[in-house]
Structures are given as structure tokens and as C-alpha cells.
Design a protein around this motif. Sequence first.
Motif, PDB file in Angstrom:
ATOM      1  N   ALA A 334      39.355  55.130  51.379  1.00 35.87           N
ATOM      2  CA  ALA A 334      37.966  54.883  51.788  1.00 35.87           C
ATOM      3  C   ALA A 334      37.795  53.383  51.957  1.00 35.87           C
ATOM      4  N   LEU A 335      37.469  52.947  53.168  1.00 34.62           N
ATOM      5  CA  LEU A 335      37.301  51.529  53.441  1.00 34.62           C
ATOM      6  C   LEU A 335      35.887  51.089  53.073  1.00 34.62           C
ATOM      7  N   ALA A 336      35.746  49.830  52.650  1.00 37.29           N
ATOM      8  CA  ALA A 336      34.439  49.283  52.267  1.00 37.29           C
ATOM      9  C   ALA A 336      34.025  48.205  53.253  1.00 37.29           C
ATOM     10  N   LYS A 337      32.714  48.079  53.471  1.00 33.26           N
ATOM     11  CA  LYS A 337      32.218  47.056  54.383  1.00 33.26           C
ATOM     12  C   LYS A 337      32.321  45.660  53.772  1.00 33.26           C
ATOM     13  N   GLU A 338      32.224  45.575  52.454  1.00 30.45           N
ATOM     14  CA  GLU A 338      32.323  44.288  51.768  1.00 30.45           C
ATOM     15  C   GLU A 338      32.896  44.516  50.376  1.00 30.45           C
ATOM     16  N   PRO A 339      33.516  43.483  49.788  1.00 33.52           N
ATOM     17  CA  PRO A 339      34.116  43.646  48.460  1.00 33.52           C
ATOM     18  C   PRO A 339      33.062  43.797  47.373  1.00 33.52           C
ATOM     19  N   SER A 340      33.440  44.489  46.304  1.00 33.67           N
ATOM     20  CA  SER A 340      32.587  44.628  45.133  1.00 33.67           C
ATOM     21  C   SER A 340      33.482  44.818  43.921  1.00 33.67           C
ATOM     22  N   GLY A 341      32.868  44.921  42.759  1.00 38.20           N
ATOM     23  CA  GLY A 341      33.638  45.114  41.540  1.00 38.20           C
ATOM     24  C   GLY A 341      34.344  46.452  41.490  1.00 38.20           C
ATOM     25  N   ARG A 342      33.973  47.376  42.404  1.00 36.44           N
ATOM     26  CA  ARG A 342      34.581  48.710  42.412  1.00 36.44           C
ATOM     27  C   ARG A 342      35.605  48.876  43.518  1.00 36.44           C
ATOM     28  N   THR A 343      35.842  47.822  44.325  1.00 38.46           N
ATOM     29  CA  THR A 343      36.819  47.917  45.415  1.00 38.46           C
ATOM     30  C   THR A 343      38.008  46.994  45.145  1.00 38.46           C
ATOM     31  N   ASN A 344      39.069  47.246  45.880  1.00 38.55           N
ATOM     32  CA  ASN A 344      40.276  46.420  45.792  1.00 38.55           C
ATOM     33  C   ASN A 344      40.794  46.147  47.197  1.00 38.55           C
ATOM     34  N   GLY A 345      41.653  45.140  47.309  1.00 34.23           N
ATOM     35  CA  GLY A 345      42.338  44.922  48.576  1.00 34.23           C
ATOM     36  C   GLY A 345      43.209  46.141  48.866  1.00 34.23           C
ATOM     37  N   ILE A 346      43.005  46.781  50.012  1.00 34.90           N
ATOM     38  CA  ILE A 346      43.706  48.035  50.312  1.00 34.90           C
ATOM     39  C   ILE A 346      45.217  47.855  50.371  1.00 34.90           C
ATOM     40  N   VAL A 347      45.688  46.848  51.125  1.00 35.50           N
ATOM     41  CA  VAL A 347      47.142  46.701  51.250  1.00 35.50           C
ATOM     42  C   VAL A 347      47.762  46.275  49.921  1.00 35.50           C
ATOM     43  N   ASP A 348      47.016  45.528  49.114  1.00 39.75           N
ATOM     44  CA  ASP A 348      47.525  45.149  47.798  1.00 39.75           C
ATOM     45  C   ASP A 348      47.667  46.383  46.903  1.00 39.75           C
ATOM     46  N   GLU A 349      46.663  47.265  46.948  1.00 39.43           N
ATOM     47  CA  GLU A 349      46.717  48.482  46.132  1.00 39.43           C
ATOM     48  C   GLU A 349      47.870  49.377  46.580  1.00 39.43           C
ATOM     49  N   ILE A 350      48.089  49.477  47.887  1.00 39.05           N
ATOM     50  CA  ILE A 350      49.223  50.260  48.390  1.00 39.05           C
ATOM     51  C   ILE A 350      50.539  49.661  47.891  1.00 39.05           C
ATOM     52  N   ALA A 351      50.649  48.328  47.981  1.00 42.46           N
ATOM     53  CA  ALA A 351      51.879  47.657  47.544  1.00 42.46           C
ATOM     54  C   ALA A 351      52.146  47.906  46.065  1.00 42.46           C
ATOM     55  N   LEU A 352      51.105  47.853  45.248  1.00 43.98           N
ATOM     56  CA  LEU A 352      51.273  48.089  43.812  1.00 43.98           C
ATOM     57  C   LEU A 352      51.739  49.513  43.540  1.00 43.98           C
ATOM     58  N   ARG A 353      51.212  50.479  44.272  1.00 42.12           N
ATOM     59  CA  ARG A 353      51.639  51.862  44.078  1.00 42.12           C
ATOM     60  C   ARG A 353      53.097  52.045  44.483  1.00 42.12           C
ATOM     61  N   VAL A 354      53.507  51.347  45.518  1.00 48.17           N
ATOM     62  CA  VAL A 354      54.920  51.403  45.923  1.00 48.17           C
ATOM     63  C   VAL A 354      55.806  50.810  44.832  1.00 48.17           C
ATOM     64  N   LEU A 355      55.393  49.688  44.287  1.00 51.36           N
ATOM     65  CA  LEU A 355      56.166  49.043  43.228  1.00 51.36           C
ATOM     66  C   LEU A 355      56.265  49.932  41.993  1.00 51.36           C
ATOM     67  N   ARG A 356      55.175  50.580  41.630  1.00 51.67           N
ATOM     68  CA  ARG A 356      55.183  51.430  40.437  1.00 51.67           C
ATOM     69  C   ARG A 356      56.144  52.608  40.584  1.00 51.67           C
ATOM     70  N   SER A 357      56.382  53.035  41.803  1.00 51.32           N
ATOM     71  CA  SER A 357      57.285  54.162  42.025  1.00 51.32           C
ATOM     72  C   SER A 357      58.715  53.709  42.327  1.00 51.32           C
TER      73      SER A 357
END
Length: 390
Positions: A334-357
Amino acid sequence: MSVLPAYAGETYRGAMTATLTYQDIVELAGERSEASVSIILRTTPFAAERERLELEYKDALREADHQLEAAGVDVRQRRAVRAALDSVTSEEFWLNLSESMVLFANPDGAREFRVKNHLTNRTSVGDRFDVGPLLRSIAFSHAAYVVAVSEGGAQLAELSPDEGVHEVPLTLPDDIHTVLEYTSGDGQRDRGRALGSTGEKIELRKYCRIVQDAVIAAMAEHTEPLILAASSELQPAYREANTYENLLPEAIEENPAALSLADLETKARAVLDEHYAAILTSWRERFGTKANHGRASADLATVARAATDGAVEELLFDIDDTQEGTIDDTGALALAKEPSGRTNGIVDEIALRVLRSGGKVWAVRRADLPGESSVAAVMRYPLDEQAPPA
């Protein structure tokens, strides 16, 4: 094995040099606290800018406290965060600055990292740290070693991501030059190169073996790329003697005796650029082949779901992408129009999930990605298949 070597970048924690690894980032990303503060500050190594930087840092502290208060964090936790941030800002804090600084703090403490990348000032508060800037800081290593070998001796230089180049002492025998000399057998001692091509090759191999043993000892447990600078005679001899895994195939093909330390740095950084460009070209070709067999994708939503499922073997992502949003436990994006305390950088979050696996990640410029997407991934198995049993 991945075609992309996972070289770790150099950062700084306080005044101590430390090697930042992907595992460090994964561990930081896993920490949870409602009072997690991330401060990104564009800095400079020039002392004349210190007053401006101190003012910008104070502004960041005030902004962090304001965001914590707005998020409903109680006064006691806010004070603990401020105390943690104050604990790292000694006189030493402002020495040996790099291009940017990243600070993380929660009520349990604070950590500081200094990175080569030019980052934009930002202060954010949430339930986790914004580790994206650190992911990007170790994308391409600006660190390497250069071994310069000539018949007159050898020199080892370290290329720092932040502090240019400096010589690393080598422990070589005082009489190493005699390896390239010979003694005639008629009772008179003559000095000169060994007679005949066979004798010359034996001398060169022996000479280079002594040098490379000294280089290995000086580099200790470092794993940065090693670049060879040597004449056309000495290059093959050194490569034959070499046992260091990350000696690059590209080299400085000049006699280093005529090069200054600054010349070595300039030529070595050009070699690094050439090396990384070749890696990316090879990866893109591999991506195309895998995509034809259903084992690669550049679709953001597809890659997000695959990363969540542990299906991504290798990921390239846009180092400049700032799209915020959320990815849930099923991988739904789910993409966000602007950052908030409940959102994260999408590509960063994807990269972290790849690293964890257990996958590999590589941050690149948009132009280096295949297609127009901010991500490109090679999968462990075809996308239309279920994950194989563990």
C-alpha cells in the motif's frame, strides 16, 4: 553464489572505525520502541562548518522531541531519548566528520554512523529506526586496498571512503631486493637480473610471493577489494602468488614507481568504477535470462510479495527512491502519499525482507536498473510455483 559481492562499507561509530554489515542493519531494523528516533544530518569534513552543523543538530533534537510529544510518548521516555542523544555529542563527536551522519536513539541508548553518501536532512519518529540510509551507504564500497609492486619494492595503500588514501606499513625483508639479483658461479660476484626467461620467472614469482605474504599479514581480516598496480612483467607473477580472494581482475597497468600516492588513488577509484560497472552489466544480462523463465521481476508489488515469501535471491533497488508506504505480513503493498510514523520506505522494507531470508541486496542508481521500476529481483524459484519445502 551471487554475482554481486557483499562488500561492507566503512562507517564510524564515535571516533572508532567500524565495518558496518548487512547483519548490523537487519538487527537495527528489528528493534522496536514507540520512541524510536532517526536523525539524518548532511555534514562536512571541514571544521569551518561546525557552528552551522551544531545549530542544525539542535534543530533536529527539537524536532524529534516535538514529534515524540505529538505521537503521545510520555515525558519520561522523551527525556531518556534526549539523554541518549546528548551522550554521544562530546567534543570528539564533531571530529572526523564525513558527508552525512545517521543517528538512532530510543530510551535504551543511541548509536551514530558516519557515511560517505550525500543524504538529505531528516528527523523521523516511529516504532522502528529508519535504516534505509545505512542500507544505501554500503551499496557500493568506496573502500579498497592497492598493492603497488615494482622491482624497487612494494607499497600497500588503503582507500578510505571518507579520508582519501594513506599508506599501510608492510613488513618486508630488508634484503628483498636481492631476490631479483643473481650470483655467477665463477668465483666473482656479479649483480644483475637472472639469465634466461625461466630464471627470470622464478625470481619474479618468489619476489611476488614475499610481497603478497606481507600484504595478507597487513590486511589482517579485512575483506575489501584489492587492486594490483604493477608492470606487465610483475602482474602475472603476483596473480600466480596471490591467495587473497578479493583481488580484482582489473588492474592499474603501469609501473607504480612513477606514481604518487594521489595518482594511485585516482587510478584505483577508476578501477573500482570499472569493476562495479562490469558487475552490473553481468547482473542485468542474468536478470533478462531469468525473466524469460519466470524467475525475475521488476514489478514493485510482485517483488514485495516475493520478498515477504522469502522467494527473492537477489535484489537491486533504486538508491534514490523515497516512496513511502506499508507492506503487510502477506506482502500486500500500500503506497502512501506522504511519510508518517506508520509508513516506511518501500524499497528499504523490501530490501530488509530479502536480507532476513538470506538474499542479497544491492542499491544502485535508477539508470542501472533494467526497466523503469525502482526494484529488480531474481527469484529462487519460478514465480508461478509454490515455495519448495524447507
